[in-house]
Design a protein around this motif. Structure first.
Motif, mmCIF file in Angstrom:
data_model
loop_
_atom_site.group_PDB
_atom_site.id
_atom_site.type_symbol
_atom_site.label_atom_id
_atom_site.label_comp_id
_atom_site.label_asym_id
_atom_site.label_seq_id
_atom_site.Cartn_x
_atom_site.Cartn_y
_atom_site.Cartn_z
ATOM 1 N N GLU A 59 0.873 -1.178 0.000
ATOM 2 C CA GLU A 59 0.000 0.000 0.000
ATOM 3 C C GLU A 59 0.913 1.231 0.000
ATOM 4 N N GLU A 91 1.440 5.317 0.070
ATOM 5 C CA GLU A 91 0.918 6.659 0.344
ATOM 6 C C GLU A 91 1.836 7.706 -0.280
ATOM 7 N N ASP A 96 -5.810 -1.852 -6.930
ATOM 8 C CA ASP A 96 -6.915 -2.473 -6.207
ATOM 9 C C ASP A 96 -7.891 -1.397 -5.729
ATOM 10 N N THR A 97 -7.391 -0.443 -4.921
ATOM 11 C CA THR A 97 -8.231 0.669 -4.457
ATOM 12 C C THR A 97 -7.396 1.938 -4.385
ATOM 13 N N GLU A 101 -3.576 7.329 -1.213
ATOM 14 C CA GLU A 101 -3.008 5.990 -1.040
ATOM 15 C C GLU A 101 -3.536 5.083 -2.133
ATOM 16 N N ASN A 109 -3.590 1.007 -3.234
ATOM 17 C CA ASN A 109 -3.374 -0.369 -2.802
ATOM 18 C C ASN A 109 -3.269 -1.265 -4.029
ATOM 19 N N ARG A 162 -2.924 -5.284 -5.736
ATOM 20 C CA ARG A 162 -3.344 -6.660 -5.490
ATOM 21 C C ARG A 162 -2.153 -7.517 -5.081
ATOM 22 N N HIS A 163 -2.411 -8.556 -4.314
ATOM 23 C CA HIS A 163 -1.331 -9.387 -3.796
ATOM 24 C C HIS A 163 -0.733 -10.247 -4.902
ATOM 25 N N HIS A 214 2.903 0.415 3.578
ATOM 26 C CA HIS A 214 2.583 -0.786 4.349
ATOM 27 C C HIS A 214 2.688 -2.017 3.452
ATOM 28 N N HIS A 220 1.610 -6.012 3.232
ATOM 29 C CA HIS A 220 0.892 -7.196 3.703
ATOM 30 C C HIS A 220 1.651 -8.429 3.213
ATOM 31 N N GLU A 270 0.719 -7.514 8.420
ATOM 32 C CA GLU A 270 0.940 -6.210 7.798
ATOM 33 C C GLU A 270 2.101 -5.514 8.507
#
Length: 477
Positions: A166, A168, A226-227, A238, A240, A242-243, A287, A289, A375
């Motif tokens: 993620e 920022e 993703d978002t 920010e 995000n 996808r994994h 961040h 994950h 995370e």
């Protein structure tokens, strides 16, 4: 006329065969033959052959597309990857010396990363390259290779790490004079953006056209968002992702940073990934994950078959707690990074962990057993994504291999507690140099090179007199 017959007829008129599906890929091809067809179909004129340096800055060469596909040898001086963020070079020391000949390192294009450069006016493509010595050996101290080394260490133990970053960042008023503080931009309302806009849709809408360009540029490169949200800071956003595979996700962060900066410049605005760009505003994090799956079955090894937490999960957290201070300089790489890691804010100041607790360094989000993850909230957005991921995953793997047990989880606010992370750059460098377990996974050539660079950057920073010193020391001491 049926569509397939119309396509065949059109292909016959043009004298060309029906196009293979790969030429329409937004990102990546499998071979040089496919690369030639992919470039030809898009009428690409130039290729940017790029690779991240220690700071995550894109270094490389540009060339005509016909040269790119003609087996041209590409090389960069090794000193490029031993250069500070300000363009200087560290002094030789017992642990670090420059190659006597400053010989060339070969650039090997990773064709899986081939994509368009959507902000260029002329048809241009880009490809991320790996670095090898002239004899084909991997260059141990370059960031993409360091991350590959960590991922391969997982594979050697039958494991595969999965990550989702993620990122920022701030949009700030365009200001080319570094002596003046950065200020929030003016949105479509015509008013400067204020703080306290966390998750505000209206805050996002202030930059609709710029964000549309970010989405458009990303889509054209095959990058998946993703978002996107507005964070707490004034003009802070920010994204995000996808994994997926750590190297692929680091590549995406590397490309996203370029993309976001270019989209902002198109709207006469700066996008900055500094950890703490504006005094009094929140810092910017990256961040990460993290989960680990079995290499053969793909099962999340953080969960037992009954859905409970596994021993590997506990050991991973234990490794993060014990070794994160040593890896911190890979996630907080500049003097400015430590302005973000302060008490009383959302950034962590220690190595505690907890369930859905955003005041801890390591948060366990609410999820079903298959999605159990850790995370890491320590890294700042100024970090090189390859090195931040490598350092974080290395800590977890050491915990798994050494069967380290974590401290008990924290259920209350932890951001006012004692600080057990380094408070400055030199202290963080020293802890990396002392952590022999990290050296084994990251590689001694990288550790010595990176430590030398960070020490040199600190000395450069110390040459600058700050406004604080002029304000409080000028007439008082």
């Amino acid at each position: 006329m049926p569509p397939e017959k119309k396509d065949a007829r059109a292909a016959g008129r043009s004298g060309r065969k029906r196009l293979p599906a790969f030429v329409k890929n937004l990102r990546g091809v499998k071979s040089w033959k496919e690369a030639g067809a992919w470039l030809d179909w898009r009428s690409i004129e130039d290729i940017e052959c790029i690779t991240p340096d220690q700071a995550g800055v894109a270094r490389g060469k540009m060339m005509p597309s016909n040269k790119f596909t003609s087996n041209t040898s590409l090389a960069l001086p090794s000193a490029v990857f031993m250069t500070t963020i300000s363009g200087g070079y560290p002094e030789n020391s017992p642990d670090f010396t420059y190659p006597a000949d400053d010989g060339d390192l070969k650039l090997l294009p990773d064709l899986n990363t081939l994509s368009a450069v959507p902000w260029e006016s002329d048809p241009t493509a880009q490809v991320i390259c790996d670095l090898v010595y002239q004899d084909g050996r991997s260059v141990e101290f370059t960031p993409r290779n360091v991350l590959r080394r960590v991922v391969e260490a997982y594979h050697e133990h039958g494991l595969r790490p999965i990550v989702a970053p993620e990122i920022e960042f701030y949009l700030v008023f365009k200001n080319p004079d570094p002596d003046y503080p950065l200020t929030p931009p003016v949105g479509r309302s015509g008013r400067p953006i204020g703080g306290g806009q966390g998750y505000s849709i209206a805050g996002v809408n202030e930059f609709d056209e710029l964000i549309d360009d970010i989405y458009h540029f990303s889509e054209m490169q095959g990058l998946e968002i993703d978002t996107l949200i507005h964070e707490e800071g004034a003009g802070q956003l920010e994204i995000n992702l996808r994994h997926g595979d750590p190297v692929e996700l680091a590549d995406q962060v590397f490309m996203f940073k370029r993309t976001i900066r270019e989209a902002a410049l198109k709207h006469d605005t700066y996008a900055t990934f500094m950890a703490k760009p504006i005094q009094g505003q929140p810092g910017s994090a990256m961040h990460i994950h993290q989960s680990v799956v079995d290499l053969k079955s793909g099962r999340n090894v953080f969960s037992n078959e009954d859905g409970g937490e596994s021993a590997i999960f506990r050991h991973f957290v234990g490794g993060m707690q014990k070794h994160m201070p040593g890896a911190l300089v890979m996630m907080a790489p500049y003097v400015n990074s430590y302005r973000r890691l302060t008490q009383g804010v959302s950034a962590p100041v220690n190595t505690k962990w907890g369930y859905d607790n955003r005041t801890t360094a390591f948060r366990i989000p609410r999820s079903d057993p298959a999605a159990r993850r850790v995370e890491n909230r320590i890294p700042s957005s100024d970090a090189n994504p390859y090195l931040a991921l490598a350092g974080s995953l290395a800590c977890g793997l050491i915990g798994i291999l050494d069967k380290l047990e974590p401290e008990p989880p924290v259920g209350q606010a932890a951001n006012q507690d004692e600080i057990d992370l380094p408070r400055g750059l030199l202290e963080a460098v020293g802890l990396l140099e002392e952590d022999e377990a990290l050296h084994k996974i990251l590689g001694a050539p990288f550790v010595s090179t990176y430590a030398a660079l960070k020490k040199a950057e600190f000395e450069t920073f110390m040459e600058v007199i700050s406004p604080w010193e002029r304000e409080f020391l000028l007439l008082n001491v």
